[in-house]
Design a protein around this motif. Structure first.
Motif, mmCIF file in Angstrom:
data_model
loop_
_atom_site.group_PDB
_atom_site.id
_atom_site.type_symbol
_atom_site.label_atom_id
_atom_site.label_comp_id
_atom_site.label_asym_id
_atom_site.label_seq_id
_atom_site.Cartn_x
_atom_site.Cartn_y
_atom_site.Cartn_z
ATOM 1 N N ARG A 151 30.787 -2.551 -18.318
ATOM 2 C CA ARG A 151 29.832 -3.664 -18.291
ATOM 3 C C ARG A 151 30.141 -4.684 -17.201
ATOM 4 O O ARG A 151 29.271 -5.440 -16.787
ATOM 5 C CB ARG A 151 29.819 -4.336 -19.657
ATOM 6 N N SER A 210 31.305 3.729 -19.149
ATOM 7 C CA SER A 210 31.486 3.450 -20.570
ATOM 8 C C SER A 210 30.093 3.534 -21.225
ATOM 9 O O SER A 210 29.069 3.615 -20.548
ATOM 10 C CB SER A 210 32.091 2.058 -20.776
ATOM 11 N N ARG A 211 30.096 3.483 -22.536
ATOM 12 C CA ARG A 211 28.848 3.711 -23.264
ATOM 13 C C ARG A 211 27.714 2.721 -22.960
ATOM 14 O O ARG A 211 26.561 3.138 -22.802
ATOM 15 C CB ARG A 211 29.148 3.734 -24.765
ATOM 16 N N ASN A 259 40.216 -5.297 -13.758
ATOM 17 C CA ASN A 259 39.548 -6.118 -14.766
ATOM 18 C C ASN A 259 39.931 -7.581 -14.537
ATOM 19 O O ASN A 259 41.081 -7.881 -14.220
ATOM 20 C CB ASN A 259 39.964 -5.659 -16.175
ATOM 21 N N LEU A 261 36.187 -7.211 -9.634
ATOM 22 C CA LEU A 261 36.001 -5.883 -9.026
ATOM 23 C C LEU A 261 35.171 -5.955 -7.745
ATOM 24 O O LEU A 261 35.329 -5.119 -6.846
ATOM 25 C CB LEU A 261 35.416 -4.892 -10.035
ATOM 26 N N GLN A 303 37.152 3.643 -28.467
ATOM 27 C CA GLN A 303 36.211 4.763 -28.323
ATOM 28 C C GLN A 303 36.120 5.219 -26.870
ATOM 29 O O GLN A 303 35.748 6.347 -26.599
ATOM 30 C CB GLN A 303 34.805 4.376 -28.811
ATOM 31 N N HIS A 304 36.439 4.333 -25.939
ATOM 32 C CA HIS A 304 36.485 4.750 -24.535
ATOM 33 C C HIS A 304 37.829 5.430 -24.254
ATOM 34 O O HIS A 304 37.879 6.491 -23.635
ATOM 35 C CB HIS A 304 36.273 3.559 -23.600
ATOM 36 N N GLN A 351 28.905 9.708 -19.630
ATOM 37 C CA GLN A 351 29.620 8.792 -20.542
ATOM 38 C C GLN A 351 30.967 9.378 -20.964
ATOM 39 O O GLN A 351 31.067 10.535 -21.344
ATOM 40 C CB GLN A 351 28.773 8.553 -21.785
ATOM 41 N N ILE A 352 31.989 8.542 -20.896
ATOM 42 C CA ILE A 352 33.330 8.957 -21.309
ATOM 43 C C ILE A 352 33.654 8.294 -22.642
ATOM 44 O O ILE A 352 33.429 7.097 -22.804
ATOM 45 C CB ILE A 352 34.389 8.487 -20.272
ATOM 46 N N SER A 376 31.977 9.380 -28.122
ATOM 47 C CA SER A 376 30.643 9.979 -28.234
ATOM 48 C C SER A 376 30.161 10.462 -26.869
ATOM 49 O O SER A 376 28.973 10.699 -26.671
ATOM 50 C CB SER A 376 29.657 8.997 -28.873
ATOM 51 N N LYS A 411 27.908 -5.293 -14.073
ATOM 52 C CA LYS A 411 26.813 -6.293 -14.178
ATOM 53 C C LYS A 411 25.386 -5.755 -14.042
ATOM 54 O O LYS A 411 24.516 -6.120 -14.810
ATOM 55 C CB LYS A 411 26.982 -7.437 -13.161
ATOM 56 N N SER A 416 36.656 -2.693 -20.636
ATOM 57 C CA SER A 416 37.631 -3.451 -21.438
ATOM 58 C C SER A 416 38.717 -2.552 -22.027
ATOM 59 O O SER A 416 39.865 -2.974 -22.167
ATOM 60 C CB SER A 416 36.915 -4.207 -22.561
HETATM 61 P P1 FAD Z 1 32.972 -4.596 -22.437
HETATM 62 O O1 FAD Z 1 33.800 -4.362 -23.628
HETATM 63 O O2 FAD Z 1 31.929 -5.655 -22.494
HETATM 64 O O3 FAD Z 1 33.982 -4.917 -21.230
HETATM 65 C C1 FAD Z 1 33.592 -5.316 -19.957
HETATM 66 C C2 FAD Z 1 34.864 -5.674 -19.219
HETATM 67 O O4 FAD Z 1 34.561 -5.989 -17.872
HETATM 68 C C3 FAD Z 1 35.611 -6.870 -19.796
HETATM 69 O O5 FAD Z 1 36.953 -6.494 -20.108
HETATM 70 C C4 FAD Z 1 35.570 -7.922 -18.679
HETATM 71 O O6 FAD Z 1 36.777 -8.660 -18.595
HETATM 72 C C5 FAD Z 1 35.408 -7.054 -17.459
HETATM 73 N N1 FAD Z 1 34.715 -7.704 -16.341
HETATM 74 C C6 FAD Z 1 33.601 -8.454 -16.366
HETATM 75 N N2 FAD Z 1 33.244 -8.821 -15.125
HETATM 76 C C7 FAD Z 1 34.180 -8.306 -14.282
HETATM 77 C C8 FAD Z 1 34.369 -8.325 -12.889
HETATM 78 N N3 FAD Z 1 33.505 -8.958 -12.075
HETATM 79 N N4 FAD Z 1 35.447 -7.692 -12.368
HETATM 80 C C9 FAD Z 1 36.339 -7.057 -13.153
HETATM 81 N N5 FAD Z 1 36.198 -6.991 -14.505
HETATM 82 C C10 FAD Z 1 35.131 -7.592 -15.065
HETATM 83 N N6 FAD Z 1 32.274 3.333 -25.674
HETATM 84 C C11 FAD Z 1 32.516 4.185 -24.658
HETATM 85 O O7 FAD Z 1 32.838 3.766 -23.526
HETATM 86 N N7 FAD Z 1 32.378 5.529 -24.859
HETATM 87 C C12 FAD Z 1 32.039 6.071 -26.048
HETATM 88 O O8 FAD Z 1 31.930 7.294 -26.169
HETATM 89 C C13 FAD Z 1 31.813 5.182 -27.156
HETATM 90 N N8 FAD Z 1 31.477 5.659 -28.375
HETATM 91 C C14 FAD Z 1 31.360 4.778 -29.397
HETATM 92 C C15 FAD Z 1 31.141 5.279 -30.691
HETATM 93 C C16 FAD Z 1 31.044 4.418 -31.753
HETATM 94 C C17 FAD Z 1 30.828 4.989 -33.145
HETATM 95 C C18 FAD Z 1 31.148 3.029 -31.548
HETATM 96 C C19 FAD Z 1 31.061 2.070 -32.705
HETATM 97 C C20 FAD Z 1 31.325 2.522 -30.280
HETATM 98 C C21 FAD Z 1 31.439 3.380 -29.183
HETATM 99 N N9 FAD Z 1 31.659 2.904 -27.892
HETATM 100 C C22 FAD Z 1 31.913 3.788 -26.889
HETATM 101 C C23 FAD Z 1 31.538 1.467 -27.566
HETATM 102 C C24 FAD Z 1 32.877 0.768 -27.461
HETATM 103 O O9 FAD Z 1 33.267 0.297 -28.733
HETATM 104 C C25 FAD Z 1 32.780 -0.445 -26.504
HETATM 105 O O10 FAD Z 1 31.756 -1.288 -26.953
HETATM 106 C C26 FAD Z 1 32.508 -0.064 -25.056
HETATM 107 O O11 FAD Z 1 33.423 0.932 -24.629
HETATM 108 C C27 FAD Z 1 32.651 -1.293 -24.177
HETATM 109 O O12 FAD Z 1 32.257 -0.986 -22.882
HETATM 110 P P2 FAD Z 1 32.781 -1.825 -21.643
HETATM 111 O O13 FAD Z 1 34.263 -1.775 -21.583
HETATM 112 O O14 FAD Z 1 32.030 -1.329 -20.457
HETATM 113 O O15 FAD Z 1 32.229 -3.283 -21.961
#
Ligand code: FAD
Length: 328
Positions: A215, A240-241, A292, A311, A277-278, A254-255, A258, A218, A273
């Motif tokens: 995420r 990520s998801r 990060n 990033l 699950q990731h 997607q890694i 799921s 952006k 993050s």
């Molecule tokens: P976030 O948790 O929002 O993290 C974003 C990160 O980016 C933060 O750490 C922040 O500090 C950083 N960031 C922001 N801006 C910048 C920047 N400019 N430069 C550097 N860093 C920055 N998730 C998966 O990935 N894969 C799956 O297969 C999966 N299956 C799931 C299954 C179930 C049943 C459930 C409940 C959830 C599942 N999830 C899965 C979701 C998982 O729980 C997380 O919500 C998801 O992985 C978060 O994605 P993220 O790290 O991209 O986002």
């Protein structure tokens, strides 16, 4: 050697999938720790080639069970055949990959022995001579260490990615292949043609380098930046998801739990993050580099190299440096 470990090497349509070798790796590691012989079994029809392939691995022996009623998977036929193999081998542990097929027949098999099935494990450790199996619980928020207290055989399944397929070790010479006859009565179910998954545009499990975005990227437009880094490194882009849920990248990129489970040589996580699950989908990568902004992000717990930074500042520099090294 004390006792043995029986590994179920799953095949579909005459091919082993990666989880068969992951189960072999798990069985071999457990075998070394317990000083137990490891025996692999393959079921099917006209599977001589598969048994020969298995015989290249460091195993006590390979058991080939060939029967026309095993040509297509049915829970009845597999449970009947495996019951006879387990009774003949009398192993301490039966190791299986935690696949849909295994989930279907393994409980029935364990019940025939009146034994527990410790399912979906992520690792095994041997403590004072007895194995401790770890399972994730509460959606991955906690780990439970499970010790079996009953008589053998103990049935254990391992999550995909818990062990690396390339850690299954080959032997110095081919091991013996034993053809075992089993009696199988006509199964109560008739298999339909196997479900064909939508063909994935990319098999990320084979990629040596993966640049994954979270995420923190952006917007969809910003994916081009990560794509450039992936190209410079000769790798594939993944996510990520939330990125796939938003439709910014197709679901086959997607890694995670799921999504796909991968173990590339290099995994670069940009703005991810590190939710459990990731992590379960990439933690076995060779080298993990995380970028990060948040120094407390859990991804840093498993990263080999962590860059606490924005990033959008770091990635252009990384691309430049990689290009310089490549002389571009
Ligand atoms: P976030 O948790 O929002 O993290 C974003 C990160 O980016 C933060 O750490 C922040 O500090 C950083 N960031 C922001 N801006 C910048 C920047 N400019 N430069 C550097 N860093 C920055 N998730 C998966 O990935 N894969 C799956 O297969 C999966 N299956 C799931 C299954 C179930 C049943 C459930 C409940 C959830 C599942 N999830 C899965 C979701 C998982 O729980 C997380 O919500 C998801 O992985 C978060 O994605 P993220 O790290 O991209 O986002």
């Amino acid at each position: 050697m004390s006792g043995s470990i029986l590994v179920f090497a799953e095949q579909r349509g005459g091919n082993f999938n990666r989880t068969a070798f992951e189960a072999l790796a798990a069985g071999q590691q457990l075998g070394r720790a317990l000083n137990a012989a490891v025996v692999a079994v393959v079921l099917g029809h006209k599977i001589e080639g598969l048994a020969t392939q298995l015989a290249e691995y460091e195993l006590g022996r390979v058991i080939q069970v060939d029967h026309e009623l095993l040509a297509e998977y049915t829970p009845d036929a597999y449970a009947q055949a495996m019951e006879q193999v387990v009774r003949a081998v009398a192993p301490q542990h039966v190791v299986l990959p935690h696949t849909y097929l295994v989930r279907d027949f393994a409980p029935k098999l364990a019940a025939r022995f009146g034994r527990d099935l410790i399912s979906d494990c992520i690792r095994a450790n041997v403590n004072g001579g007895s194995p401790v199996f770890t399972r994730r619980i509460f959606l991955g928020k906690m780990d439970a260490d499970v010790v079996a207290d009953g008589e053998p055989p103990i049935f254990v399944t391992f999550q995909a990615g818990a062990y690396r397929a390339d850690q299954a070790t080959k032997g110095t010479a081919k091991c013996e292949v034993e053809k075992m006859n089993v009696e199988v009565v006509e199964p109560r179910t008739k298999p339909e043609p196997a479900f064909q998954e939508v063909k994935q545009a990319v098999d990320l499990s084979k990629a040596e380098v993966i640049v994954a975005v979270g995420r923190g990227i952006k917007s969809q437009e910003n994916l081009a930046l990560a794509q450039k880094l992936a190209e410079a490194l000769g790798g594939e882009i993944a996510a990520s998801r939330p990125i796939c849920d938003a439709g910014w990248l197709p679901i086959d990129r997607q890694i995670g739990s799921s999504g796909q489970t991968v173990a590339p040589k290099l995994y670069v996580a940009l703005g991810i993050s590190g939710a459990i699950q990731h992590l379960v989908g990439m933690k076995n990568s060779g080298t993990i580099v995380a970028v990060n902004k948040d120094p407390e992000a859990p991804i840093f717990d498993i990263a080999d190299y962590g860059i606490v930074a924005d990033l959008f500042e770091v990635v252009p520099t990384l691309i430049e440096e990689v290009k310089k090294i490549k002389g571009e």
